[in-house]
Design a protein around this motif. Structure first.
Motif, PDB file in Angstrom:
ATOM      1  N   PRO A  22       0.821  -1.199   0.000  1.00 55.48           N
ATOM      2  CA  PRO A  22       0.000   0.000   0.000  1.00 55.48           C
ATOM      3  C   PRO A  22       0.859   1.255   0.000  1.00 55.48           C
ATOM      4  O   PRO A  22       1.885   1.321   0.650  1.00 55.48           O
ATOM      5  CB  PRO A  22      -0.799  -0.117   1.320  1.00 55.48           C
ATOM      6  N   ALA A  23       0.384   2.253  -0.795  1.00 51.65           N
ATOM      7  CA  ALA A  23       1.110   3.521  -0.812  1.00 51.65           C
ATOM      8  C   ALA A  23       1.111   4.139   0.568  1.00 51.65           C
ATOM      9  O   ALA A  23       0.118   4.161   1.264  1.00 51.65           O
ATOM     10  CB  ALA A  23       0.453   4.483  -1.812  1.00 51.65           C
ATOM     11  N   GLY A  24       2.250   4.672   0.932  1.00 47.46           N
ATOM     12  CA  GLY A  24       2.376   5.337   2.226  1.00 47.46           C
ATOM     13  C   GLY A  24       2.841   4.432   3.328  1.00 47.46           C
ATOM     14  O   GLY A  24       3.167   4.884   4.410  1.00 47.46           O
ATOM     15  N   ALA A  25       2.869   3.106   3.089  1.00 41.73           N
ATOM     16  CA  ALA A  25       3.313   2.202   4.139  1.00 41.73           C
ATOM     17  C   ALA A  25       4.781   2.424   4.421  1.00 41.73           C
ATOM     18  O   ALA A  25       5.625   2.343   3.554  1.00 41.73           O
ATOM     19  CB  ALA A  25       3.083   0.756   3.700  1.00 41.73           C
ATOM     20  N   GLY A  26       5.091   2.719   5.656  1.00 42.90           N
ATOM     21  CA  GLY A  26       6.482   2.951   6.037  1.00 42.90           C
ATOM     22  C   GLY A  26       7.064   4.205   5.459  1.00 42.90           C
ATOM     23  O   GLY A  26       8.262   4.389   5.420  1.00 42.90           O
ATOM     24  N   ARG A  27       6.161   5.105   4.979  1.00 39.45           N
ATOM     25  CA  ARG A  27       6.638   6.287   4.278  1.00 39.45           C
ATOM     26  C   ARG A  27       7.589   7.120   5.124  1.00 39.45           C
ATOM     27  O   ARG A  27       8.590   7.622   4.653  1.00 39.45           O
ATOM     28  CB  ARG A  27       5.434   7.133   3.841  1.00 39.45           C
ATOM     29  N   TYR A  28       7.245   7.304   6.366  1.00 38.12           N
ATOM     30  CA  TYR A  28       8.057   8.175   7.213  1.00 38.12           C
ATOM     31  C   TYR A  28       8.966   7.393   8.149  1.00 38.12           C
ATOM     32  O   TYR A  28       9.556   7.952   9.050  1.00 38.12           O
ATOM     33  CB  TYR A  28       7.145   9.129   7.989  1.00 38.12           C
ATOM     34  N   ARG A  29       9.049   6.064   7.919  1.00 36.81           N
ATOM     35  CA  ARG A  29       9.984   5.285   8.717  1.00 36.81           C
ATOM     36  C   ARG A  29      11.329   5.151   8.034  1.00 36.81           C
ATOM     37  O   ARG A  29      12.275   4.637   8.610  1.00 36.81           O
ATOM     38  CB  ARG A  29       9.394   3.895   8.996  1.00 36.81           C
ATOM     39  N   SER A  30      11.381   5.546   6.752  1.00 37.40           N
ATOM     40  CA  SER A  30      12.614   5.403   5.991  1.00 37.40           C
ATOM     41  C   SER A  30      13.723   6.233   6.628  1.00 37.40           C
ATOM     42  O   SER A  30      13.515   7.371   7.025  1.00 37.40           O
ATOM     43  CB  SER A  30      12.389   5.865   4.543  1.00 37.40           C
ATOM     44  N   THR A  31      14.884   5.641   6.688  1.00 33.61           N
ATOM     45  CA  THR A  31      16.031   6.371   7.204  1.00 33.61           C
ATOM     46  C   THR A  31      16.604   7.250   6.106  1.00 33.61           C
ATOM     47  O   THR A  31      16.377   7.034   4.926  1.00 33.61           O
ATOM     48  CB  THR A  31      17.114   5.394   7.691  1.00 33.61           C
ATOM     49  N   ILE A  32      17.325   8.271   6.518  1.00 35.77           N
ATOM     50  CA  ILE A  32      17.958   9.165   5.551  1.00 35.77           C
ATOM     51  C   ILE A  32      19.131   8.438   4.901  1.00 35.77           C
ATOM     52  O   ILE A  32      19.944   7.802   5.577  1.00 35.77           O
ATOM     53  CB  ILE A  32      18.428  10.443   6.243  1.00 35.77           C
ATOM     54  N   ALA A  33      19.250   8.530   3.587  1.00 35.85           N
ATOM     55  CA  ALA A  33      20.298   7.834   2.848  1.00 35.85           C
ATOM     56  C   ALA A  33      21.680   8.318   3.267  1.00 35.85           C
ATOM     57  O   ALA A  33      21.876   9.506   3.557  1.00 35.85           O
ATOM     58  CB  ALA A  33      20.105   8.046   1.351  1.00 35.85           C
ATOM     59  N   PRO A  34      22.673   7.421   3.307  1.00 38.15           N
ATOM     60  CA  PRO A  34      24.040   7.827   3.655  1.00 38.15           C
ATOM     61  C   PRO A  34      24.584   8.935   2.755  1.00 38.15           C
ATOM     62  O   PRO A  34      25.348   9.789   3.209  1.00 38.15           O
ATOM     63  CB  PRO A  34      24.842   6.532   3.484  1.00 38.15           C
ATOM     64  N   THR A  35      24.178   8.925   1.475  1.00 39.84           N
ATOM     65  CA  THR A  35      24.629   9.980   0.568  1.00 39.84           C
ATOM     66  C   THR A  35      24.173  11.352   1.050  1.00 39.84           C
ATOM     67  O   THR A  35      24.923  12.335   0.994  1.00 39.84           O
ATOM     68  CB  THR A  35      24.093   9.729  -0.854  1.00 39.84           C
ATOM     69  N   VAL A  36      22.934  11.422   1.533  1.00 36.40           N
ATOM     70  CA  VAL A  36      22.404  12.692   2.035  1.00 36.40           C
ATOM     71  C   VAL A  36      23.195  13.162   3.256  1.00 36.40           C
ATOM     72  O   VAL A  36      23.551  14.339   3.375  1.00 36.40           O
ATOM     73  CB  VAL A  36      20.912  12.555   2.380  1.00 36.40           C
ATOM     74  N   LEU A  37      23.499  12.227   4.150  1.00 37.73           N
ATOM     75  CA  LEU A  37      24.245  12.589   5.362  1.00 37.73           C
ATOM     76  C   LEU A  37      25.675  13.023   5.028  1.00 37.73           C
ATOM     77  O   LEU A  37      26.207  13.966   5.621  1.00 37.73           O
ATOM     78  CB  LEU A  37      24.265  11.412   6.331  1.00 37.73           C
ATOM     79  N   ALA A  38      26.302  12.314   4.064  1.00 38.09           N
ATOM     80  CA  ALA A  38      27.663  12.688   3.674  1.00 38.09           C
ATOM     81  C   ALA A  38      27.686  14.069   3.023  1.00 38.09           C
ATOM     82  O   ALA A  38      28.548  14.906   3.324  1.00 38.09           O
ATOM     83  CB  ALA A  38      28.234  11.639   2.718  1.00 38.09           C
ATOM     84  N   LEU A  39      26.730  14.313   2.131  1.00 38.19           N
ATOM     85  CA  LEU A  39      26.657  15.625   1.497  1.00 38.19           C
ATOM     86  C   LEU A  39      26.310  16.714   2.516  1.00 38.19           C
ATOM     87  O   LEU A  39      26.779  17.845   2.405  1.00 38.19           O
ATOM     88  CB  LEU A  39      25.612  15.605   0.377  1.00 38.19           C
ATOM     89  N   GLY A  40      25.502  16.352   3.498  1.00 33.66           N
ATOM     90  CA  GLY A  40      25.197  17.305   4.552  1.00 33.66           C
ATOM     91  C   GLY A  40      26.440  17.698   5.335  1.00 33.66           C
ATOM     92  O   GLY A  40      26.618  18.868   5.707  1.00 33.66           O
ATOM     93  N   THR A  41      27.317  16.733   5.584  1.00 38.99           N
ATOM     94  CA  THR A  41      28.565  17.025   6.293  1.00 38.99           C
ATOM     95  C   THR A  41      29.467  17.939   5.462  1.00 38.99           C
ATOM     96  O   THR A  41      30.068  18.885   5.993  1.00 38.99           O
ATOM     97  CB  THR A  41      29.309  15.722   6.617  1.00 38.99           C
ATOM     98  N   VAL A  42      29.551  17.661   4.157  1.00 36.86           N
ATOM     99  CA  VAL A  42      30.341  18.523   3.278  1.00 36.86           C
ATOM    100  C   VAL A  42      29.791  19.951   3.301  1.00 36.86           C
ATOM    101  O   VAL A  42      30.533  20.928   3.422  1.00 36.86           O
ATOM    102  CB  VAL A  42      30.325  17.978   1.836  1.00 36.86           C
TER     103      VAL A  42
END
Length: 425
Positions: A22-42
């Motif tokens: 079903p659409a929306g299942a676990g929608r907001y349980r997803s963790t932030i991707a490592p790429t996003v965190l690495a780019l955030g650090t940069v």
């Protein structure tokens, strides 16, 4: 402004193993991707460097070098708008090869870092303008590929949150940068040169983090579906899509009424007599509000609609202008203005990129985001020139009044625009 509404739903989505859910299942349980965190650090480290310079640059130019508001408006326009055309180049270069997003972004970060020590030897309008133009060229090269990596690392349902996390980390650097500049100014005799030197060292650290820790992959492709060849013509043809064209045009219109941060801080300093050393602390108020609200407003945009959050952000900016124009001189005024200023950025910066991502195919994601960023950056360049000229000719209150009226008119026009189709994954 029109932005694609993120609330469009589908009956089901495919899970990792290919089964429907079903659409929306676990929608907001997803963790932030490592790429996003690495780019955030940069971005965090790089923003410490850039905001050290930005925090002292207005005072350095206007007070230290005796530049007029018109001359400063020209340089500020260069600083904030020169990257407009370069963003298109950076976006196209990143899309031309599936794995070039990281390296195009890295070239941009490196170029900006090299400009920091050049400020030590530039003391007149022309060389300073050239240094700032080169610095903004670096920003133009890196912004669209970086945002494309964030978008491609996230699902359509969580892009607002992902951009919110990145912008929060980026803003943490913006919060630390002015503080670092303030401490350097207090601790040294030749303060401005020391700020530029420390800024260069921090910028080099940001480039190293990018090279070592950010994954080098570019866009993803659906299984069995070959990606379209990302030609320059295909990138420009994106404007034939009604959704993206509306986003780009409205970003441009609203950008024409967005007064530069530096002018906002100069207005506050003149009204309240903030001492020179304390001027570098004014961006902390904006950054603190941005940092606290970026993730909550990003998540709200995913749930409530990106268009609504984006427009609400411009309402906050309009209220900040109104407070600056009032005769109220209470001690709470500067804090209120800076809080509203930060709220504006938290509700618009990452939300705009999340919304634009919904209207651009993966193979041209970087180019599509660059189109929107170009319209916005070009408009802010024009706004800096116009505001500086209006301040010089008629005074700061008249200049701000014109900007406030223009922003109100553009926002009312934006209310008439609505999403017309579902998001692109």
């Amino acid at each position: 402004m029109y932005v694609a509404d993120s609330r469009a739903s589908t009956p089901a989505t495919a899970s990792v193993d290919g089964t429907a859910r079903p659409a929306g299942a676990g929608r907001y349980r997803s963790t932030i991707a490592p790429t996003v965190l690495a780019l955030g650090t940069v971005s965090l480290v790089t923003d410490v460097s850039s905001e050290m310079v930005t925090a002292v640059l207005p005072l350095y130019l206007v007070t230290g070098l005796g530049m007029s508001p018109l001359g400063f408006g020209l340089l500020d326009g260069v600083y904030n708008g020169f990257s407009a055309v370069v963003r298109l180049v950076g976006g196209h270069l990143a899309d031309r090869g599936g794995g070039r997003h990281k390296w195009v972004a890295g070239a941009g970060y490196a170029l900006s870092a090299l400009c920091r020590p050049l400020l030590l030897i530039a003391h007149t309008l022309t060389p300073i303008g050239l240094v700032l133009a080169a610095d903004r060229t670096g920003k133009g090269l890196r912004t669209a590929p970086r945002d494309a990596l964030i978008s491609l690392s996230s699902t359509p349902e969580t892009r607002g949150r992902a951009f919110g996390v990145h912008r929060a980390m980026d803003t943490a650097g913006a919060l630390l940068g002015p503080l670092a500049a303030f401490l350097v100014l207090r601790a040294t005799v030749d303060g401005y040169d020391a700020v530029f030197t420390v800024s260069f060292c921090v910028a080099v650290l940001g480039v190293l983090i990018l090279v070592l820790f950010v994954p080098g992959g570019g866009r993803t492709e659906a299984a069995g579906v070959p990606a379209a060849r990302p030609t320059l013509r295909a990138a420009l043809d994106l404007l034939s899509h009604r959704d993206l064209r509306r986003i780009t045009v409205c970003a441009l219109l609203l950008g024409l009424a967005t007064v530069s941060d530096s002018f906002v801080y100069l207005l506050l300093q003149r009204r309240f007599g903030v001492p020179d050393r304390g001027f570098a602390l004014l961006p902390l108020g904006t950054a603190a509000a941005f940092l606290l609200l970026a993730v909550p407003l990003g998540r709200l945009a995913d749930r409530w609609g990106r268009r609504r959050v984006f427009l609400a952000g411009h309402g906050a900016l309009l209220l900040a202008y109104a407070l600056l124009l009032t005769s109220w001189h209470g001690t709470a005024l500067p804090y209120a203005v800076l809080a509203l200023h930060g709220t504006f950025y938290a509700a618009t910066d990452g939300v705009l990129m999340a919304a634009a991502s919904d209207s651009v195919p993966e193979a041209l994601r970087s180019s599509g985001l660059a189109l929107v960023q170009t319209g916005q950056a070009g408009a802010r360049f024009a706004c800096s020139l116009g505001f500086g000229a209006a301040w010089t000719l008629w005074g700061d209150r008249t200049a701000l009044s014109v900007s406030a009226v223009t922003l109100a008119v553009c926002a009312l026009y934006a209310l008439t625009l609505r999403p017309v189709r579902k998001a692109v994954s």
